[in-house]
Scaffold this motif. Sequence first.
Motif, PDB file in Angstrom:
ATOM      1  N   SER A  74     -19.132   5.768 -29.069  1.00 47.59           N
ATOM      2  CA  SER A  74     -17.752   5.897 -29.542  1.00 47.59           C
ATOM      3  C   SER A  74     -17.612   7.081 -30.482  1.00 47.59           C
ATOM      4  O   SER A  74     -16.641   7.855 -30.375  1.00 47.59           O
TER       5      SER A  74
ATOM      6  N   ALA B 155     -14.211  10.756 -21.140  1.00 44.89           N
ATOM      7  CA  ALA B 155     -13.490   9.488 -21.250  1.00 44.89           C
ATOM      8  C   ALA B 155     -13.851   8.558 -20.110  1.00 44.89           C
ATOM      9  O   ALA B 155     -13.951   7.339 -20.304  1.00 44.89           O
ATOM     10  N   THR B 159     -15.402   4.904 -20.627  1.00 42.47           N
ATOM     11  CA  THR B 159     -14.789   3.701 -20.063  1.00 42.47           C
ATOM     12  C   THR B 159     -15.793   2.925 -19.218  1.00 42.47           C
ATOM     13  O   THR B 159     -15.808   1.688 -19.243  1.00 42.47           O
ATOM     14  N   MET B 162     -18.077   1.060 -21.549  1.00 43.70           N
ATOM     15  CA  MET B 162     -17.309  -0.056 -22.112  1.00 43.70           C
ATOM     16  C   MET B 162     -17.186  -1.188 -21.109  1.00 43.70           C
ATOM     17  O   MET B 162     -17.348  -2.364 -21.441  1.00 43.70           O
ATOM     18  N   GLY B 163     -16.910  -0.824 -19.835  1.00 48.80           N
ATOM     19  CA  GLY B 163     -16.746  -1.844 -18.803  1.00 48.80           C
ATOM     20  C   GLY B 163     -18.020  -2.628 -18.589  1.00 48.80           C
ATOM     21  O   GLY B 163     -17.998  -3.868 -18.514  1.00 48.80           O
TER      22      GLY B 163
END
Lengths: 144, 175
Positions: A74, B155, B159, B162-163
Motif C-alpha cells: 500500500s 493499481a 487490486t 488485495m483480492g
Amino acid sequence: MKGMTLIVKTIARLISGLIFLYGIYIVLHGHLTPGGGFAGGIIIAGAFVLLILSEGSKKASSEIKKQRASVGESSGIFIFWLLAMLGLFTGSLFFLNLLPKGKAYHLFSAGIIPLCNIGIGLEVGAALFAIFITLAVLKTGEKK
Amino acid sequence: MIELYLLLILMILGAIIALESRNLLSAIISLGIVGFGLTLIFLVLQAPDLAIVQIVVETLSLIILIAAILKTTREDTTEEWGAKKIFLYLGGLAFLVIFLISVKGALKFLPPFGEPLMRMAGPYLKLGLEKTGAANLVAAVILDFRGYDTLGEAAVLFTAAMGVIAVLRKIGRKN
C-alpha cells in the motif's frame, strides 16, 4: 509450511542476500540500465520467496509477514501516486518532472523517475510476496 | 525471422498441450513453454527490459500455480458432454470465422513487420534523453511520457494482491 533439508537451507541463506541486493540495484538503476521498478520488485520478492520456501514458516509469523507485506504494498503505490499528485499541485500537471534533471548517465539524474521506480519496486515486490505468503498460510491452515 | 516462426510454433504446441492435458501439473509446465518462449522472442526482438520482467514473472507464477496444484488436485475433472460440448465447439468455430474475416480486413492497414509507424515513437526516441534526463528510454517513456498507464498497471497489481488477500483470509470467514 515445512522447510527443506540443511543443504537447501544453507545455499538459500547464502544466495538470497545477493538476489536481494541485485533487485535493489535493478530498481535504483532503472533510469540508466534495462530493468526498473517492475523487474527489480519481482526480483526482491523472489529473494523472500526463496527464503520462505527453504526455511519454512510458522503460521503465526506468516500472518505478521502478510500484514507487513500488505503495508509495504500500500505504501509503495501511495508513494507513486503522491509523486504524480505533487506535480499536479505545484505545476498543475499530472506526472510533472519537478526535480532538476541533473547530468545524464549519472545515478542522481532524471528528476522524479528514480523515486517513482523505488515506489513501484516496493509495491510490486510486496504485492507478489503478499500473494505468495497468503497461499502458503492457506496450505498450512488446511493441514491441521 | 526463421527463429521467430520456430518459437511461435513451439509456443502454440505448448498452449495446445496445456489445454488438452488431463494432468494439471504437466499442463502448467506446458504453459511455462509459452512464457519462456515469449521471453526468448523479446530477446530476439531486442527488448531486454521486457525479457527480464517476463522471465521472473513466469518463474514466480509457475511456482505459485504449482503451489496451488499441490494444495488442491492434480486431475482435471471438468466434464464436457452433450449440448454443452456442441455449443462450446460451435461457439469457438464461430469466433474463429469472425476473427479471421476481421483480421483479413485489418491486415491491409498494418505496416509491414520490422517497419513500425514512428509517428509517436520518433519524437520519443529523439527527445527522450533531453526532456527527461533518463538514459534508459523505456524508463523515460513508462514513467514520464506515459505515466498514467504505469499508474494504472500498478493499481491493477495492487487490486490483484488485495483480492487474493481478501478471498483467502482466515479472519471473518464463515466456514
